[in-house]
Design a protein around this motif. Structure first.
Motif, PDB file in Angstrom:
ATOM      1  N   MET A 128       4.229   8.406   2.852  1.00  0.00           N
ATOM      2  CA  MET A 128       3.770   7.026   2.896  1.00  0.00           C
ATOM      3  C   MET A 128       4.795   6.184   3.635  1.00  0.00           C
ATOM      4  O   MET A 128       5.945   6.099   3.228  1.00  0.00           O
ATOM      5  CB  MET A 128       3.629   6.528   1.459  1.00  0.00           C
ATOM      6  N   ASN A 129       4.410   5.606   4.717  1.00  0.00           N
ATOM      7  CA  ASN A 129       5.338   4.872   5.566  1.00  0.00           C
ATOM      8  C   ASN A 129       5.096   3.373   5.410  1.00  0.00           C
ATOM      9  O   ASN A 129       4.020   2.873   5.702  1.00  0.00           O
ATOM     10  CB  ASN A 129       5.136   5.295   7.033  1.00  0.00           C
ATOM     11  N   LEU A 130       6.115   2.679   4.925  1.00  0.00           N
ATOM     12  CA  LEU A 130       6.013   1.238   4.757  1.00  0.00           C
ATOM     13  C   LEU A 130       6.868   0.519   5.790  1.00  0.00           C
ATOM     14  O   LEU A 130       7.505  -0.472   5.526  1.00  0.00           O
ATOM     15  CB  LEU A 130       6.452   0.840   3.343  1.00  0.00           C
ATOM     16  N   SER A 131       6.893   1.061   6.998  1.00  0.00           N
ATOM     17  CA  SER A 131       7.649   0.434   8.071  1.00  0.00           C
ATOM     18  C   SER A 131       6.931  -0.812   8.551  1.00  0.00           C
ATOM     19  O   SER A 131       5.816  -1.125   8.132  1.00  0.00           O
ATOM     20  CB  SER A 131       7.814   1.406   9.242  1.00  0.00           C
ATOM     21  N   LYS A 132       7.560  -1.553   9.470  1.00  0.00           N
ATOM     22  CA  LYS A 132       6.998  -2.810   9.957  1.00  0.00           C
ATOM     23  C   LYS A 132       5.627  -2.609  10.586  1.00  0.00           C
ATOM     24  O   LYS A 132       4.802  -3.506  10.582  1.00  0.00           O
ATOM     25  CB  LYS A 132       7.955  -3.434  10.978  1.00  0.00           C
ATOM     26  N   GLU A 133       5.387  -1.422  11.140  1.00  0.00           N
ATOM     27  CA  GLU A 133       4.113  -1.200  11.807  1.00  0.00           C
ATOM     28  C   GLU A 133       2.993  -0.869  10.831  1.00  0.00           C
ATOM     29  O   GLU A 133       1.817  -0.842  11.186  1.00  0.00           O
ATOM     30  CB  GLU A 133       4.246  -0.044  12.813  1.00  0.00           C
ATOM     31  N   SER A 134       3.331  -0.583   9.585  1.00  0.00           N
ATOM     32  CA  SER A 134       2.335  -0.120   8.630  1.00  0.00           C
ATOM     33  C   SER A 134       1.662  -1.292   7.944  1.00  0.00           C
ATOM     34  O   SER A 134       2.091  -1.742   6.893  1.00  0.00           O
ATOM     35  CB  SER A 134       2.996   0.784   7.589  1.00  0.00           C
ATOM     36  N   THR A 135       0.629  -1.818   8.538  1.00  0.00           N
ATOM     37  CA  THR A 135      -0.062  -2.968   7.958  1.00  0.00           C
ATOM     38  C   THR A 135      -1.529  -2.671   7.654  1.00  0.00           C
ATOM     39  O   THR A 135      -2.179  -3.455   6.985  1.00  0.00           O
ATOM     40  CB  THR A 135       0.010  -4.167   8.921  1.00  0.00           C
ATOM     41  N   ASN A 136      -2.046  -1.550   8.112  1.00  0.00           N
ATOM     42  CA  ASN A 136      -3.473  -1.264   7.956  1.00  0.00           C
ATOM     43  C   ASN A 136      -3.702  -0.252   6.841  1.00  0.00           C
ATOM     44  O   ASN A 136      -4.192   0.846   7.056  1.00  0.00           O
ATOM     45  CB  ASN A 136      -4.054  -0.737   9.280  1.00  0.00           C
ATOM     46  N   TYR A 137      -3.308  -0.599   5.636  1.00  0.00           N
ATOM     47  CA  TYR A 137      -3.573   0.282   4.514  1.00  0.00           C
ATOM     48  C   TYR A 137      -4.156  -0.533   3.378  1.00  0.00           C
ATOM     49  O   TYR A 137      -4.007  -1.747   3.320  1.00  0.00           O
ATOM     50  CB  TYR A 137      -2.309   1.029   4.069  1.00  0.00           C
ATOM     51  N   ASN A 138      -4.841   0.158   2.477  1.00  0.00           N
ATOM     52  CA  ASN A 138      -5.437  -0.476   1.313  1.00  0.00           C
ATOM     53  C   ASN A 138      -4.393  -0.531   0.210  1.00  0.00           C
ATOM     54  O   ASN A 138      -4.022   0.494  -0.360  1.00  0.00           O
ATOM     55  CB  ASN A 138      -6.662   0.323   0.855  1.00  0.00           C
ATOM     56  N   THR A 139      -3.914  -1.718  -0.067  1.00  0.00           N
ATOM     57  CA  THR A 139      -2.818  -1.864  -1.015  1.00  0.00           C
ATOM     58  C   THR A 139      -3.186  -1.337  -2.392  1.00  0.00           C
ATOM     59  O   THR A 139      -2.378  -0.666  -3.045  1.00  0.00           O
ATOM     60  CB  THR A 139      -2.414  -3.349  -1.122  1.00  0.00           C
ATOM     61  N   ASP A 140      -4.410  -1.613  -2.856  1.00  0.00           N
ATOM     62  CA  ASP A 140      -4.815  -1.152  -4.179  1.00  0.00           C
ATOM     63  C   ASP A 140      -4.828   0.368  -4.266  1.00  0.00           C
ATOM     64  O   ASP A 140      -4.413   0.950  -5.272  1.00  0.00           O
ATOM     65  CB  ASP A 140      -6.190  -1.711  -4.536  1.00  0.00           C
ATOM     66  N   GLN A 141      -5.305   1.011  -3.205  1.00  0.00           N
ATOM     67  CA  GLN A 141      -5.330   2.475  -3.202  1.00  0.00           C
ATOM     68  C   GLN A 141      -3.926   3.052  -3.257  1.00  0.00           C
ATOM     69  O   GLN A 141      -3.642   3.974  -4.026  1.00  0.00           O
ATOM     70  CB  GLN A 141      -6.062   2.984  -1.959  1.00  0.00           C
ATOM     71  N   ILE A 142      -3.043   2.507  -2.433  1.00  0.00           N
ATOM     72  CA  ILE A 142      -1.677   3.013  -2.411  1.00  0.00           C
ATOM     73  C   ILE A 142      -0.990   2.727  -3.741  1.00  0.00           C
ATOM     74  O   ILE A 142      -0.246   3.561  -4.258  1.00  0.00           O
ATOM     75  CB  ILE A 142      -0.886   2.396  -1.238  1.00  0.00           C
ATOM     76  N   ALA A 143      -1.263   1.554  -4.316  1.00  0.00           N
ATOM     77  CA  ALA A 143      -0.670   1.229  -5.612  1.00  0.00           C
ATOM     78  C   ALA A 143      -1.107   2.226  -6.679  1.00  0.00           C
ATOM     79  O   ALA A 143      -0.292   2.649  -7.521  1.00  0.00           O
ATOM     80  CB  ALA A 143      -1.049  -0.192  -6.024  1.00  0.00           C
ATOM     81  N   GLY A 144      -2.372   2.605  -6.657  1.00  0.00           N
ATOM     82  CA  GLY A 144      -2.856   3.588  -7.624  1.00  0.00           C
ATOM     83  C   GLY A 144      -2.187   4.934  -7.461  1.00  0.00           C
ATOM     84  O   GLY A 144      -1.803   5.582  -8.438  1.00  0.00           O
ATOM     85  N   ILE A 145      -2.024   5.360  -6.210  1.00  0.00           N
ATOM     86  CA  ILE A 145      -1.356   6.639  -5.946  1.00  0.00           C
ATOM     87  C   ILE A 145       0.106   6.571  -6.376  1.00  0.00           C
ATOM     88  O   ILE A 145       0.622   7.471  -7.055  1.00  0.00           O
ATOM     89  CB  ILE A 145      -1.458   6.998  -4.448  1.00  0.00           C
ATOM     90  N   LEU A 146       0.770   5.484  -5.979  1.00  0.00           N
ATOM     91  CA  LEU A 146       2.185   5.335  -6.319  1.00  0.00           C
ATOM     92  C   LEU A 146       2.398   5.277  -7.831  1.00  0.00           C
ATOM     93  O   LEU A 146       3.383   5.807  -8.347  1.00  0.00           O
ATOM     94  CB  LEU A 146       2.744   4.072  -5.680  1.00  0.00           C
ATOM     95  N   ALA A 147       1.497   4.620  -8.546  1.00  0.00           N
ATOM     96  CA  ALA A 147       1.638   4.524  -9.998  1.00  0.00           C
ATOM     97  C   ALA A 147       1.655   5.912 -10.629  1.00  0.00           C
ATOM     98  O   ALA A 147       2.479   6.196 -11.508  1.00  0.00           O
ATOM     99  CB  ALA A 147       0.501   3.682 -10.586  1.00  0.00           C
ATOM    100  N   GLY A 148       0.755   6.792 -10.162  1.00  0.00           N
ATOM    101  CA  GLY A 148       0.747   8.150 -10.681  1.00  0.00           C
ATOM    102  C   GLY A 148       2.016   8.907 -10.338  1.00  0.00           C
ATOM    103  O   GLY A 148       2.572   9.640 -11.167  1.00  0.00           O
ATOM    104  N   VAL A 149       2.509   8.709  -9.115  1.00  0.00           N
ATOM    105  CA  VAL A 149       3.720   9.400  -8.664  1.00  0.00           C
ATOM    106  C   VAL A 149       4.933   8.944  -9.470  1.00  0.00           C
ATOM    107  O   VAL A 149       5.716   9.759  -9.966  1.00  0.00           O
ATOM    108  CB  VAL A 149       3.943   9.158  -7.154  1.00  0.00           C
ATOM    109  N   VAL A 150       5.107   7.626  -9.611  1.00  0.00           N
ATOM    110  CA  VAL A 150       6.305   7.146 -10.294  1.00  0.00           C
ATOM    111  C   VAL A 150       6.248   7.429 -11.793  1.00  0.00           C
ATOM    112  O   VAL A 150       7.289   7.662 -12.426  1.00  0.00           O
ATOM    113  CB  VAL A 150       6.553   5.641 -10.038  1.00  0.00           C
ATOM    114  N   MET A 151       5.050   7.448 -12.374  1.00  0.00           N
ATOM    115  CA  MET A 151       4.945   7.805 -13.792  1.00  0.00           C
ATOM    116  C   MET A 151       5.450   9.226 -14.022  1.00  0.00           C
ATOM    117  O   MET A 151       6.159   9.502 -14.992  1.00  0.00           O
ATOM    118  CB  MET A 151       3.494   7.681 -14.269  1.00  0.00           C
TER     119      MET A 151
END
Length: 459
Positions: free
Chosen positions: A1-24
């Motif tokens: 998952m790349n959160l660089s300056k160029e990474s603006t075209n992603y669905n924040t809610d989707q990524i948040a859901g994935i990240l929540a599972g990963v960090v848990m």
């Protein structure tokens, strides 16, 4: 998952859901000595002793991971020595003893005009008859606060309730008295107030600006969510009234800082929309806090609702990251505080100053470990006439040290969370440990990204 300056075209809610599972999954406590936090670009080794973070290569990661998961703590310590990462013990078992007082909160009005069902203060009266603090009692509290403060020192005076503006006259006279007495020793007094906003006036705005108040407005989301959780005593919603009343404060704030604090229950976990709107309105900062203990048990967060909150908090955090990378101010308080604490390697044996340098004062002139313990024997610390009871205070500081908290001693996050809010833990235990560790894991990942991509932000 790349959160660089160029990474603006992603669905924040989707990524948040994935990240929540990963960090848990990543945040589960395995070793009290070391913890691994992985992200796309690096793996970081977190050492609880000193809250130190190191980026490590794959070979070191594999060795550390093996030792952590085989629970070979002695070999893990040896590995840290070989890597040059051993250090003297930062926090020992010695509790604080009779620390100097630097902050007081006054329950200036133990009454309220609202009917929030979840209120820790039993809708403002703290389980007793409704009353105002007398001006004489407020002056006594100020005398105690200033008594042992050295010349050129700084103290904090906070006005709470109930709804503190019910007793507006006492607030204003208290500030005048504090200013007069502080001048005698060249002491700086910082002021703050937490209010429901329903009684604010333009004159209050001028007063708060004059004395540089930190003003916290309790707002539980946008209109529908807020009105459901924070009705007036008669049941009518309060959102529109608060919005009208806070405009003068937001318009003139310079010396004062006007912040929004959102209490999160299972009914208002949609946080990103409220955060964006409150920032757009001009709040100095916006923060979220889960409801873990209410006076009647209503609205408390469950493990399931905390998992939902985590996803929403991460969505807010991702928006924070995007805005920081774009050079925009985005005062999401939970994230700003996390970045500061991680940067300076915060490690502490207590979660706050409660019962140490900070205490709450009731309208009856009694001292408590903090504002949440007013009228509760568990936090009783003395009174304004006889002063702080050193036996009670030092017993509190001994028993509340994080090394005395179970299961904190085996948790990698113990010196960041420091055992959690004393009041919530004493009343409810620790239902939010997984949430706290997961939020810290995400925050550490985000800190690595921002330190790499936007290092100047930390200056």
């Amino acid at each position: 998952m790349n959160l660089s300056k160029e990474s603006t075209n992603y669905n924040t809610d989707q990524i948040a859901g994935i990240l929540a599972g990963v960090v848990m999954q990543q945040s589960k406590p395995v070793s009290p000595v070391a913890h691994l936090i992985k992200s796309l670009h690096t793996t970081q080794l977190f050492l609880p002793n000193g809250s130190r973070l190191y980026s490590i290569n794959q070979a070191v990661e594999e060795r550390i991971s093996n030792l952590i998961h085989t629970h070979d703590e002695a070999a893990l310590q040896e590995e840290l020595i070989l890597l040059g990462l051993d250090a003297p013990t930062y926090i020992d078992d010695q509790p604080l003893e009779s620390p100097p007082l630097y902050a007081l909160s006054l329950a200036i009005a133990q009454k309220c005009n609202m009917g929030c069902t979840y209120c820790y203060a039993n809708q403002g009266d703290f389980g007793g008859p409704s009353k105002n603090m007398s001006i004489e009692s407020a002056f006594k509290a100020i005398d105690l606060l200033l008594k042992d403060c050295p010349e050129d020192g700084t103290v904090q005076l906070t006005f709470l309730g109930g709804e503190p503006l019910i007793n507006r006259k006492a607030i204003r006279e208290s500030v005048s008295y504090a200013e007069m007495k502080a001048r005698e020793k060249n002491i700086k007094v910082r002021y703050s107030i937490t209010t429901n906003g329903t009684l604010l006036t333009e004159e209050d705005a001028v007063f708060f600006e004059t004395y540089g108040f930190a003003v916290t407005i309790s707002l539980d989301g946008l209109k529908e969510a807020h009105d459901a959780q924070r009705p007036m005593k008669g049941g009518k919603g309060s959102f529109d009234r608060v919005m009208q009343n806070i405009r003068p404060l937001l318009a003139i704030q310079k010396n004062m800082q006007v912040s929004a604090r959102v209490t999160v229950t299972p009914e208002n976990t949609n946080l990103a929309e409220a955060l964006d709107e409150f920032i757009r309105m001009g709040f100095h900062s916006v923060g979220f806090s889960p409801l873990l203990r209410s006076s009647n048990g209503q609205g408390e967060m469950t493990p399931e609702s905390l998992a939902v909150m985590l996803e929403n908090m991460i969505a807010c955090g991702l928006n924070f990251e995007k805005n920081v990378l774009a050079g925009n101010r985005y005062p999401f308080l939970n994230m700003v505080n996390a970045m500061k604490e991680i940067s300076k390697g915060t490690h502490r044996p207590y979660p706050c100053g409660a019962g140490a340098g900070y205490m709450g004062v009731s309208a009856d002139e009694e001292l408590f470990a903090c504002h949440r313990f007013v009228n509760e024997e568990a936090g009783y610390m003395g009174d304004l006439n006889t002063g702080i009871n050193p036996e009670k205070q030092n017993n509190w500081l001994s028993t509340r040290h994080v090394h005395k908290q179970d299961p904190c001693s085996q948790c990698w996050a113990r010196y960041l969370c420091s055992g959690g809010c004393h009041h919530e833990v004493i009343e409810k235990g620790r239902p939010a440990c997984d949430y706290i560790r997961s939020w810290l894991t995400y925050s550490i990942q985000a800190h690595e990204r921002l330190a790499r991509l936007k290092p100047d932000w930390f200056n």
